[in-house]
Enzyme design. Structure first.
Site, PDB file in Angstrom:
ATOM      1  N   GLY A   1      -5.063   1.757   9.582  1.00 54.47           N
ATOM      2  CA  GLY A   1      -5.342   2.624  10.726  1.00 54.47           C
ATOM      3  C   GLY A   1      -4.079   3.184  11.332  1.00 54.47           C
ATOM      4  O   GLY A   1      -4.098   3.746  12.420  1.00 54.47           O
TER       5      GLY A   1
ATOM      6  N   SER B   1      -1.179   5.775   7.246  1.00 52.74           N
ATOM      7  CA  SER B   1      -0.245   5.760   6.111  1.00 52.74           C
ATOM      8  C   SER B   1      -0.585   6.841   5.086  1.00 52.74           C
ATOM      9  O   SER B   1       0.312   7.475   4.530  1.00 52.74           O
ATOM     10  CB  SER B   1      -0.200   4.387   5.440  1.00 52.74           C
ATOM     11  OG  SER B   1      -1.390   4.159   4.738  1.00 52.74           O
TER      12      SER B   1
ATOM     13  N   ALA C   1       0.606  10.287   6.464  1.00 52.90           N
ATOM     14  CA  ALA C   1       2.077  10.370   6.464  1.00 52.90           C
ATOM     15  C   ALA C   1       2.596  10.484   5.034  1.00 52.90           C
ATOM     16  O   ALA C   1       3.560  11.214   4.759  1.00 52.90           O
ATOM     17  CB  ALA C   1       2.669   9.151   7.171  1.00 52.90           C
TER      18      ALA C   1
ATOM     19  N   ASP D   1      -5.052  12.467  11.838  1.00 53.18           N
ATOM     20  CA  ASP D   1      -3.922  11.725  11.271  1.00 53.18           C
ATOM     21  C   ASP D   1      -2.852  12.698  10.781  1.00 53.18           C
ATOM     22  O   ASP D   1      -1.653  12.513  11.013  1.00 53.18           O
ATOM     23  CB  ASP D   1      -4.375  10.845  10.095  1.00 53.18           C
ATOM     24  CG  ASP D   1      -5.246   9.682  10.554  1.00 53.18           C
ATOM     25  OD1 ASP D   1      -5.685   9.696  11.710  1.00 53.18           O
ATOM     26  OD2 ASP D   1      -5.481   8.757   9.745  1.00 53.18           O
TER      27      ASP D   1
HETATM   28  C1  MEV Z   1      -8.881   7.244  11.511  1.00 49.31           C
HETATM   29  O1  MEV Z   1      -7.516   7.067  11.784  1.00 49.31           O
HETATM   30  C2  MEV Z   1      -9.572   7.910  12.653  1.00 49.31           C
HETATM   31  C3  MEV Z   1     -11.067   8.140  12.500  1.00 49.31           C
HETATM   32  O2  MEV Z   1     -11.500   8.811  13.687  1.00 49.31           O
HETATM   33  C4  MEV Z   1     -11.390   8.984  11.283  1.00 49.31           C
HETATM   34  C5  MEV Z   1     -10.904  10.417  11.428  1.00 49.31           C
HETATM   35  O3  MEV Z   1     -10.669  10.898  12.520  1.00 49.31           O
HETATM   36  O4  MEV Z   1     -10.783  11.072  10.355  1.00 49.31           O
HETATM   37  C6  MEV Z   1     -11.831   6.839  12.400  1.00 49.31           C
END
Ligand code: MEV
Length: 320
Positions: A101, A104, A107, A148
C-alpha cells in the site's frame, strides 16, 4: 551515459477505496524510493533486472514472469511510439516494500518509464510518464484510480479528484509531529481488495452511498486542516476515516491491534492506508511520544518505518 530516475512511494491520508468511485482523496509522497538506472548493454540486448525481485528478462526473447509484465508493457508502448529501442541495461532497485500500500508498483513504473524515455532522448514529460505508468498499473491493479501514479509523479501533498483533476495541497507540515508506517506483514493484491469493496457496494448501495458521502466530507475537511497546519485535528479525522474503512470491510485483526495499541499509547491518529486487508497502517504522533509508541507496537510488526511526508516527486539525473 547512465540515467537514474527516482520516484517516491506514497501514503494515502484520506479517501482510499472511496476514490475509486470518484470521491476526493488526500495523499502525500514519503521518502522511500524506487530508482531505475539505464546504461548501455555491452552484449547489444535490452536487459532488465529487478534487484528487489531478483528476477529479470531480455526484451524480445521469452515472455517474462507475470510480476515483470508491467515493465515489458512499458517497453512495448515506448517502442510502438518511438521506433525500435537501442541496446540498454535497465536495473531497478527499491526501498519500498511490495504489495503493502506504499505505491511501489506506481513508483516502479514511473521511474522505469522516465528512465527509458530519457535514455532514448525523449523528455519524460509528466503527461507521457503518467500515461505509460497507468497502462502498467492496469496490469497490476485492474481498475486503478490513478492516485498512486499521481502522487509519485508530482510528490508533495495532493488533493486528488481524479486523473485529470489533481490539485497540489499546500500542507503546512510541522516537524513537532512525525509519521510511522507500520507493516502488518500481510501482503495482498490491491485489485482483489478493490473488487471486494465494490461488491459490497453493489449489495448495499444505499448504505454505502452514505459512507462514501462521509468520506468525501472527511477529505474536504482534512484539506483545510492540513493547509492550516492543524495536525491534532487531522489525527482525529484519520480515526474517523478508519471507522469507514472498517465498515467497507478492509480491516483485519492485525491492522486493528496496531491501531488500538498506537492510540492507547498516545498517537493522535491511526488508520489503514492503501488497500488494507493487511498492508500498512499509518500513525500520526507527536515526536515526543515516538519511543513509547514504537516500543509499544514492536511486538506486532517487524516493519516500523518513520517517514517524512511531502517530499518531491519524480527526479532524473544523467551521468556521462
Ligand atoms: C491503493 O493504494 C488505493 C486504492 O484506493 C485503489 C486505487 O485508488 O486505485 C485502494
Amino acid at each position: 551515459m547512465k540515467i537514474c530516475c527516482k520516484a517516491p512511494g506514497k501514503i494515502i491520508w484520506f479517501g482510499e477505496h472511496f476514490v475509486v468511485k470518484g470521491i476526493p482523496a488526500v495523499a502525500s509522497s514519503v521518502d522511500l524510493y524506487v530508482r531505475t538506472y539505464v546504461e548501455p548493454c555491452k552484449d547489444g540486448k535490452i536487459r532488465f533486472w529487478s534487484k528487489s525481485l531478483e528476477k529479470g528478462f531480455v526484451y524480445g526473447e521469452k515472455e517474462p514472469d507475470e510480476e515483470l509484465l508491467p515493465f515489458k508493457r512499458i517497453l512495448d508502448l515506448i517502442s510502438e511510439r518511438y521506433g525500435s529501442l537501442p541496446n540498454m541495461k535497465i536495473t531497478i532497485d527499491s526501498d519500498i516494500p511490495i504489495s503493502y500500500g506504499l505505491g511501489s508498483s506506481a513508483a516502479s513504473s514511473i521511474s522505469f518509464a522516465a528512465a527509458v524515455l530519457k535514455y532514448i532522448g525523449v523528455e519524460p514529460m509528466p503527461e507521457l510518464v503518467k500515461e505509460l505508468s497507468m497502462e502498467a498499473e492496469k496490469i497490476v491493479h485492474g481498475k486503478p484510480s490513478g492516485i498512486d501514479t499521481a502522487i509519485s509523479l508530482h510528490g508533495s501533498f495532493i488533493y486528488y479528484l481524479g486523473p485529470h483533476d489533481i490539485r497540489p495541497l499546500n500542507a503546512r507540515w510541522n516537524e513537532e509531529y512525525t509519521l510511522l508506517v507500520i507493516g502488518t506483514g500481510i501482503t495482498r493484491s490491491t485489485g482483489l481488495v478493490v473488487k471486494k469493496v465494490l461488491e459490497r457496494y453493489e449489495r448495499f448501495p444505499n448504505i454505502m452511498n452514505k459512507i462514501y458521502e462521509a468520506a468525501s466530507e472527511i477529505s474536504a475537511t482534512a484539506k483545510t486542516l492540513m493547509i492550516n497546519g492543524e495536525w491534532d485535528r487531522v489525527g482525529e479525522l484519520m480515526n474517523i476515516n478508519h471507522g469507514l474503512l472498517v465498515s467497507i470491510g478492509v480491516a483485519i485483526p492485525e491492522t486493528e491491534r496496531i491501531i488500538h495499541n498506537s492510540l492507547r499509547l498516545g498517537a493522535l491518529g491511526a488508520k489503514i492506508s492503501g488497500a488494507g486487508m493487511g498492508g500498512i497502517v499509518i500513525v500520526l504522533l507527536r515526536k515526543k511520544n515516538r519511543d513509547t509508541i514504537i516500543n509499544g507496537v514492536a511486538s506486532l510488526s517487524n516493519e516500523i518505518i518513520e517517514v517524512k511526508p511531502g517530499i518531491p516527486g519524480l527526479e532524473c539525473s544523467v551521468k556521462d
